[in-house]
Motif scaffolding. Structure first.
Motif, PDB file in Angstrom:
ATOM      1  N   VAL A 126       1.790  -4.109   4.811  1.00 46.36           N
ATOM      2  CA  VAL A 126       1.129  -2.836   5.109  1.00 46.36           C
ATOM      3  C   VAL A 126       1.806  -2.160   6.294  1.00 46.36           C
ATOM      4  CG1 VAL A 126      -1.024  -1.827   5.956  1.00 46.36           C
ATOM      5  CG2 VAL A 126      -1.073  -3.473   4.094  1.00 46.36           C
ATOM      6  N   GLY A 130       3.962   1.229   5.899  1.00 45.19           N
ATOM      7  CA  GLY A 130       3.214   2.357   6.420  1.00 45.19           C
ATOM      8  C   GLY A 130       3.711   2.925   7.724  1.00 45.19           C
ATOM      9  N   CYS A 145      -6.307   5.863   4.736  1.00 43.91           N
ATOM     10  CA  CYS A 145      -5.825   4.513   4.402  1.00 43.91           C
ATOM     11  C   CYS A 145      -6.898   3.459   4.668  1.00 43.91           C
ATOM     12  CB  CYS A 145      -4.564   4.190   5.190  1.00 43.91           C
ATOM     13  SG  CYS A 145      -3.117   5.038   4.593  1.00 43.91           S
ATOM     14  N   LEU A 149      -8.898   1.128   2.046  1.00 44.28           N
ATOM     15  CA  LEU A 149      -8.943  -0.322   2.215  1.00 44.28           C
ATOM     16  C   LEU A 149     -10.378  -0.828   2.163  1.00 44.28           C
ATOM     17  CD1 LEU A 149      -7.511  -3.014   2.941  1.00 44.28           C
ATOM     18  CD2 LEU A 149      -7.878  -2.402   5.325  1.00 44.28           C
TER      19      LEU A 149
END
Length: 178
Positions: A126, A130, A145, A149
């Protein structure tokens, strides 16, 4: 032929060090594909990974896309076989051991020990994907995001709908605020 062997052995290596899924080794996969071999750019890698996740099927379809980008259909086959071949053989051996009347105790211990490793690998994935695209750029994208999640982990919404809603939120943000 040399590039096909490189693809096969690179992805076989990645498959053997992955714990949990192909997504667990994305940082190392990106390093191998982008930096070590120079097969594609970081942006092309992120796009292949994203497209691989959107297409129905196993979570390692990005591997086939990378192989296809490097060497066409033979590259796709070489990278796909590299990613599933060695681990499939190991999995078949472990499955045979588990079906024994008294499976070895180390199998349960290994499973318990590798669970935190899997979580760590996924968090590294991640962060690695990201950091240049979403995180630390703007609070809105970061919030989307984390909301995605949360919805995904809690099982409150189907993953497909989460992707669609995140896409719509990003489009609305881009339309009104850019």
């Amino acid at each position: 032929m040399h590039v096909l062997l490189d693809l096969f052995f690179t992805f076989a290596y990645l498959a053997l060090i992955s714990v949990g899924s192909a997504s667990a080794v994305i940082p190392e996969m990106e390093r191998q594909v982008v930096i070590v071999h120079g097969w594609m750019s970081h942006q092309a890698f992120v796009e292949a990974y994203a497209l691989g996740l959107l297409v129905p099927g196993p979570n390692m379809l990005h591997v086939v896309l990378i192989g296809n980008h490097v060497a066409g259909l033979p590259g796709a086959v070489a990278s796909g076989l590299g990613m599933i071949g060695p681990t499939s053989c190991i999995l078949a051996s472990v499955a045979w051991l588990i079906k024994q009347p008294k499976p070895p105790a180390w199998i349960k211990q290994l499973h318990a020990a590798l669970s935190p490793v899997t979580i760590g690998f996924l968090l590294a994935t991640v962060w690695n994907l990201g950091k240049d695209t979403v995180f630390l750029k703007d609070i809105f994208s970061t919030a989307i995001c984390f909301l995605a999640l949360l919805l995904s982990v809690r099982g409150l919404l189907n993953t497909g709908w989460i992707v669609v809603l995140a896409l719509l939120a990003g489009a609305i943000k881009g339309f009104f605020f850019n």
